[in-house]
Design an enzyme around this catalytic site. Structure first.
Site, PDB file in Angstrom:
ATOM      1  CE1 TYR A 456      77.739  81.794  49.587  1.00 54.05           C
ATOM      2  CE2 TYR A 456      76.637  82.243  47.513  1.00 54.05           C
ATOM      3  CZ  TYR A 456      76.974  81.369  48.526  1.00 54.05           C
ATOM      4  OH  TYR A 456      76.533  80.061  48.470  1.00 54.05           O
ATOM      5  CG  HIS A 457      75.564  89.860  48.063  1.00 47.91           C
ATOM      6  ND1 HIS A 457      74.282  89.807  47.543  1.00 47.91           N
ATOM      7  CD2 HIS A 457      76.361  89.231  47.167  1.00 47.91           C
ATOM      8  CE1 HIS A 457      74.307  89.167  46.384  1.00 47.91           C
ATOM      9  NE2 HIS A 457      75.562  88.808  46.140  1.00 47.91           N
ATOM     10  N   PRO A 458      78.474  90.529  52.076  1.00 47.81           N
ATOM     11  CG  PRO A 458      80.581  89.848  52.857  1.00 47.81           C
ATOM     12  CD  PRO A 458      79.489  89.479  51.880  1.00 47.81           C
TER      13      PRO A 458
END
Length: 518
Positions: A456-458
């Site tokens: 969840y770290h774009p």
């Protein structure tokens, strides 16, 4: 008419709205596509995955990933006040100083570690022992977790048995080691940027907040951004800004909005009937922390049974207990080979059956721990699916596209298997649930291709340099900035929420023309 319009009331947008309206003469409109942060599951830390695939989630899906044998991956993003800070695991990590110094060395002026640390400190209200590495008195409460699950204590012990040192503070002088994470929690409840920054500012007469309004494009007069077009309740609206429009919509939505507004790769815009305005590599350079985990069944009680009346009362009256768990309570930073100057993987451990991207039912007592690739060399892309603004964009992360990433994920799995085999964890293992069938390189890589998913770290789709300058202004136009994780030249080593808040803190000073904090 406003001075500033901010698109996206997430981790960055709430910070900007609060900081810019400190000047009572500055009029700000904050636009959010989603609803208010009014669901109980938002504020109960252990319940965050219940928000997945609801109205509070953009619920994106990747394109078929070649490196994962054509599998698609679920990509949740917060769609509410607070954005993903209202739906994340609340882990407070700044990244490694080498990340920021590398940004500066590559041309991102005034984004080195010594430049950004004052903004981390200004944002923070640390509820712990006094430390030169932490700030106090800021809006964002950071604290130790109030759930110390025995399975997580066992994980920390097992990692130490495997030879990894204990680290009391991953935001201290050294990142390497294993330990408990600091969290963005206040009295055991989530402290999102909506809670920390936006709520105290809501009564200011110079701030308007518009929820349920999706931005469809940026409006221009010549090469100057003058406002935004919005869709709300089936009606198209226009709102205008005298000074600037600021996109704070995240690493997927900010590039989509730029492209819908004619800023991007011309050959990719014209097929959608969009007249190109500025040629920039918008949407390219997409980076993320890919994650691969091991899952074991256990006879030790997990968070499966956390939602009891007693535990609800414990959270409501004392702000502690299993429901205050952020799920990813412990973990660590590790170097999987010699010669590295900083960690290349980060581990998160959970005292619950967190599997199949967090969207499958929890059916048994279990625990999971997994490794994320901190410095991926694979690069993906966000591109338009349609000129219809409500159409979800194409998102290709390109996970495991490079030999370097494939080698790192194999080493990471060996590190995890070694920790799993230590006495402190072995006594909690009832049965394997999701582990590699074979431990040779081919078997580990096959497991990774099947099970790997996002952490969840774009980031980095509107990066400083190619798309925006060091003051976060979009090249080739005026009156338009991007302020969110998409401006990171490279994704930092660690969870990206705290760095995104820092970016917004610094951007507020850049916009106002103020000096950095002393």
């Amino acid at each position: 008419m406003y001075d500033y319009i901010i698109v996206g009331a997430g981790s960055a947008g709430c910070v900007l709205a609060a900081r810019l309206t400190e000047d009572e003469h500055t009029r700000v409109l904050l636009v959010e596509a989603g609803p208010a942060d009014d669901a109980q599951e938002i504020h109960v830390p252990a319940a965050f995955s219940k928000l997945f695939q609801t109205k509070y989630d953009w619920s994106y899906l990747s394109d078929c990933e070649p490196g994962l044998d054509g599998r698609r991956r679920f990509l949740p993003r917060g769609r509410m006040l607070g954005g993903s800070s209202s739906m994340n695991a609340m882990i407070y990590i700044r990244g490694n100083r080498r990340d920021y110094d590398a940004w500066a060395a590559a041309g991102a002026e005034q984004w080195g570690w010594d430049d950004v640390l004052p903004y981390f400190l200004r944002a923070e209200d640390f509820r712990g022992e006094t430390s030169p590495w932490h700030g106090t008195g800021g809006p964002l409460t950071v604290s130790e977790g109030r759930s110390q699950h025995p399975l997580m204590t066992a994980y920390v012990a097992a990692a130490q048995e495997a030879g990894h040192p204990y680290t009391a503070d991953f935001n201290g002088p050294e990142q390497d080691g294993v330990g408990h994470y600091h969290l963005t929690q206040r009295d055991g409840l989530r402290c999102s940027t909506a809670v920390a920054y936006l709520r105290p500012a809501l009564d200011r007469p110079n701030l308007d907040v518009l929820t349920g309004a999706q931005c469809t494009r940026v409006l221009f007069d010549g090469d100057r951004a003058t406002g935004v077009e919005l869709e709300r309740g089936g009606e198209l609206l226009q709102r205008h800004a005298e000074r600037e429009v600021v996109l704070a919509a995240g690493a997927y939505n900010s590039p989509q909005l730029l492209m819908l507004s004619g800023i991007g790769v011309a050959d990719e815009l014209t097929p959608h009937g969009i007249t190109p305005r500025v040629e920039l590599p918008v949407g390219e350079n997409l980076q993320d922390h890919a994650h691969i985990g091991l899952l074991y069944l256990t006879d030790t009680e997990s968070l499966l049974t956390a939602q009891t009346p007693d535990n609800v009362r414990l959270l409501e009256t004392e702000g502690r207990g299993p429901l205050s768990s952020n799920v990813g309570e412990v973990g660590g930073f590790h170097r999987t080979r010699e010669g590295l100057d900083a960690p290349d993987v980060q581990v998160h451990a959970t005292p619950v059956m967190f599997h199949e991207e967090g969207i499958s039912p929890v059916t048994d007592h279990a625990f999971m721990f997994g490794a994320a690739l901190l410095t991926p060399t694979s690069r993906g892309k966000v591109s338009l699916r349609s000129a219809i603004p409500s159409a979800k964009p194409h998102i290709l992360h390109n996970y495991l596209a490079t030999e370097e990433d494939r080698a790192t994920v194999v080493r990471a799995l060996r590190l995890l298997l070694d920790i799993a085999d230590q006495p402190s964890l072995r006594k909690h293992r009832r049965a394997d649930f999701r582990v590699p069938r074979s431990t040779d390189d081919a078997g580990l890589l096959e497991f990774a291709r099947r099970e790997l998913h996002t952490l969840y770290h774009p980031a980095s789709t509107c990066a400083i340099g190619p798309v925006v300058d060091s003051r976060l202004r979009v090249h080739g136009v005026s009156g338009l900035r991007v302020v969110d994780a998409s401006v990171m030249p490279t994704v930092v080593r660690g969870n990206t929420n705290a760095p995104t808040i820092m970016i917004a803190e610094k951007a507020a000073d850049l916009i106002r023309g103020l000096p950095a904090p002393a």
